[in-house]
Design an enzyme around this catalytic site. Structure first.
Site, PDB file in Angstrom:
ATOM      1  N   ASP A  19       0.820  -1.219   0.000  1.00 13.18           N
ATOM      2  CA  ASP A  19       0.000   0.000   0.000  1.00 13.18           C
ATOM      3  C   ASP A  19       0.855   1.270   0.000  1.00 13.18           C
ATOM      4  OD1 ASP A  19      -2.378   1.386  -0.020  1.00 13.18           O
ATOM      5  OD2 ASP A  19      -2.704   1.252   2.142  1.00 13.18           O
ATOM      6  N   GLY A  22      -0.085   5.465  -4.470  1.00 11.89           N
ATOM      7  CA  GLY A  22      -0.684   6.737  -4.884  1.00 11.89           C
ATOM      8  C   GLY A  22      -0.102   7.902  -4.096  1.00 11.89           C
ATOM      9  N   ARG A  32      -1.040   9.174  -9.697  1.00 12.99           N
ATOM     10  CA  ARG A  32      -1.071   7.931  -8.925  1.00 12.99           C
ATOM     11  C   ARG A  32      -0.452   6.732  -9.666  1.00 12.99           C
ATOM     12  NH1 ARG A  32      -4.102   7.265  -4.667  1.00 12.99           N
ATOM     13  NH2 ARG A  32      -4.452   5.104  -5.294  1.00 12.99           N
ATOM     14  N   HIS A  36       2.260   3.233  -8.936  1.00  9.62           N
ATOM     15  CA  HIS A  36       2.136   1.796  -9.198  1.00  9.62           C
ATOM     16  C   HIS A  36       3.349   1.318  -9.997  1.00  9.62           C
ATOM     17  CE1 HIS A  36      -1.790   2.099  -7.559  1.00  9.62           C
ATOM     18  NE2 HIS A  36      -2.340   2.703  -8.589  1.00  9.62           N
ATOM     19  N   TRP A  68     -12.172  -1.828  -7.791  1.00  8.40           N
ATOM     20  CA  TRP A  68     -12.935  -1.433  -8.991  1.00  8.40           C
ATOM     21  C   TRP A  68     -13.597  -0.080  -8.771  1.00  8.40           C
ATOM     22  CZ3 TRP A  68     -11.824  -4.286 -13.055  1.00  8.40           C
ATOM     23  CH2 TRP A  68     -11.483  -5.622 -12.893  1.00  8.40           C
ATOM     24  N   LEU A 130      10.271 -20.630  -3.700  1.00  5.07           N
ATOM     25  CA  LEU A 130       9.223 -19.799  -3.094  1.00  5.07           C
ATOM     26  C   LEU A 130       7.891 -19.931  -3.835  1.00  5.07           C
ATOM     27  CD1 LEU A 130       8.733 -17.296  -1.056  1.00  5.07           C
ATOM     28  CD2 LEU A 130       9.005 -15.904  -3.114  1.00  5.07           C
ATOM     29  N   GLU A 205       0.949 -12.715  13.036  1.00  3.40           N
ATOM     30  CA  GLU A 205       1.570 -11.560  13.691  1.00  3.40           C
ATOM     31  C   GLU A 205       1.493 -10.418  12.679  1.00  3.40           C
ATOM     32  OE1 GLU A 205       2.734 -11.350  16.767  1.00  3.40           O
ATOM     33  OE2 GLU A 205       2.147 -13.438  17.117  1.00  3.40           O
TER      34      GLU A 205
HETATM   35  C1  IPE Z   1      -5.646  -2.698  -0.205  1.00  4.70           C
HETATM   36  O1  IPE Z   1      -5.264  -1.388  -0.305  1.00  4.70           O
HETATM   37  C2  IPE Z   1      -5.601  -3.351  -1.552  1.00  4.70           C
HETATM   38  C3  IPE Z   1      -4.289  -3.509  -2.178  1.00  4.70           C
HETATM   39  C4  IPE Z   1      -3.141  -3.155  -1.670  1.00  4.70           C
HETATM   40  C5  IPE Z   1      -4.303  -4.132  -3.469  1.00  4.70           C
HETATM   41  P1  IPE Z   1      -6.325  -0.178  -0.484  1.00  4.70           P
HETATM   42  O2  IPE Z   1      -5.493   1.039  -0.626  1.00  4.70           O
HETATM   43  O3  IPE Z   1      -7.239  -0.489  -1.584  1.00  4.70           O
HETATM   44  O4  IPE Z   1      -7.117  -0.217   0.879  1.00  4.70           O
HETATM   45  P2  IPE Z   1      -7.942   0.927   1.619  1.00  4.70           P
HETATM   46  O5  IPE Z   1      -8.944   1.427   0.650  1.00  4.70           O
HETATM   47  O6  IPE Z   1      -6.964   1.980   2.012  1.00  4.70           O
HETATM   48  O7  IPE Z   1      -8.529   0.254   2.810  1.00  4.70           O
HETATM   49  C1  IPE Z   2      -1.580   0.175  -3.313  1.00  2.00           C
HETATM   50  O1  IPE Z   2      -1.372   1.550  -3.360  1.00  2.00           O
HETATM   51  C2  IPE Z   2      -1.814  -0.434  -4.668  1.00  2.00           C
HETATM   52  C3  IPE Z   2      -3.203  -0.813  -4.950  1.00  2.00           C
HETATM   53  C4  IPE Z   2      -4.210  -0.728  -4.145  1.00  2.00           C
HETATM   54  C5  IPE Z   2      -3.460  -1.336  -6.278  1.00  2.00           C
HETATM   55  P1  IPE Z   2      -2.578   2.568  -3.414  1.00  2.00           P
HETATM   56  O2  IPE Z   2      -2.938   2.789  -4.831  1.00  2.00           O
HETATM   57  O3  IPE Z   2      -3.660   2.131  -2.534  1.00  2.00           O
HETATM   58  O4  IPE Z   2      -1.892   3.876  -2.839  1.00  2.00           O
HETATM   59  P2  IPE Z   2      -2.476   4.870  -1.744  1.00  2.00           P
HETATM   60  O5  IPE Z   2      -2.868   4.030  -0.565  1.00  2.00           O
HETATM   61  O6  IPE Z   2      -3.651   5.549  -2.357  1.00  2.00           O
HETATM   62  O7  IPE Z   2      -1.355   5.783  -1.433  1.00  2.00           O
HETATM   63 MG    MG Z   3      -4.078   2.376  -0.573  1.00  4.15          MG
END
Ligand code: IPE
Ligand code: IPE
Ligand code: MG
Length: 250
Positions: A19, A22, A32, A36, A68, A130, A205
């Site tokens: 995470d 973006g 954003r 990725h 989505w 792995l 954990e």
């Molecule tokens: C969880 O992250 C999904 C992935 C990392 C693919 P999100 O960024 O979508 O989760 P929320 O919306 O912050 O809970």
């Molecule tokens: C995780 O990063 C990747 C996916 C959910 C695909 P985010 O896209 O959720 O990035 P933030 O959390 O908005 O910074």
């Molecule tokens: Mg996120």
């Protein structure tokens, strides 16, 4: 990569919510999707780090059933991107002896992405290293609902005999051939599960890292493993060991 040393045992199965892409990009004045893009190198570095550490199973959250809801442009980018990363990296993963697998739902997911995932699975299916599971269009609640519906059907047709146990449920999950998650990592400072591996992480954990995913690397992974290796996992058990007070008789 040199084999790292840890204080205690290494987790057999690590799950990661990758995470913060973006936020990483926006903080740099980028869009954003650039975040990725920057996440690809982090993923490869983490896979290498997991292999070096002796981890057996690595499961990553790449796209959730809730993702989505993002803008059509971002969704489109992520679909293409998942497909391209797999295509670009599968030979490297194969050379490393990694067995790639996909956990996710078919509905809505682009057929070209499914094809690429299945191609990578096929290419690497004999590998003994792995086990790397990519969760694409994955959501734990739908996984459980799908499992429940299938169990009801199989119970009705006599395919399931006797009552349903933990083991039965495990067999109906998308991660049926993976052990429980030992270490659950989430990057970017968010402290939530976001519908990832609910059943599988019942006794995991948790390590929450402040690092945004594109900046995360094998050293951060090893730091999380080190933290794990010092934890005391009790699984409900207890040990009675009263501390001796200073004045007590020996
Ligand atoms: C969880 O992250 C999904 C992935 C990392 C693919 P999100 O960024 O979508 O989760 P929320 O919306 O912050 O809970
Ligand atoms: C995780 O990063 C990747 C996916 C959910 C695909 P985010 O896209 O959720 O990035 P933030 O959390 O908005 O910074
Ligand atoms: Mg996120």
């Amino acid at each position: 990569m040199k084999k790292p040393k840890f204080t205690g045992s290494v987790p057999e199965h690590i799950a990661i919510v990758m995470d913060g892409n973006g936020r990483w990009a926006n903080a740099r004045g980028l869009t954003r999707v650039e975040g990725h893009r920057a996440g690809e190198a982090a993923l490869m570095d983490v896979i290498e780090g997991a292999i070096a550490a002796g981890v057996k199973y690595l499961t990553v959250f790449a796209f959730s059933t809730e993702n989505w809801k993002r803008s059509p442009d971002e969704v489109k980018f992520l679909m293409n991107y998942n497909r391209e990363v797999l295509r670009r990296r599968r030979d490297q993963l194969n050379e490393w002896g990694v067995r790639v697998r996909w956990a996710g739902r078919r509905p809505k997911l682009w057929p070209s992405v499914i094809d690429e995932l299945l191609t990578a699975e096929k290419l690497t299916k004999k590998n003994k290293g792995l086990v790397f599971t990519m969760c694409v269009n994955y959501g734990a609640r739908t996984e459980l609902v799908d499992a429940i519906n299938q169990m009801i059907e199989d119970k009705g047709s006599g395919k399931i005999k006797g009552s349903i146990t933990d083991k039965t449920v495990q067999k109906y999950l998308l991660t049926r051939d993976l052990p429980d998650v030992d270490l659950f990592i989430r990057t970017s400072g968010e402290q939530r599960i976001s519908n990832f591996l609910l059943w599988q992480s019942a006794y995991s954990e948790f390590v929450f890292s402040e690092v945004l995913w594109p900046d995360f690397g094998h050293k951060d992974l090893w730091q999380a493993i080190e933290a794990f290796s010092k934890r005391n996992r009790r699984f409900g058990k207890a040990v009675d060991k009263p501390k001796k007070s200073k004045g007590s008789a020996k």
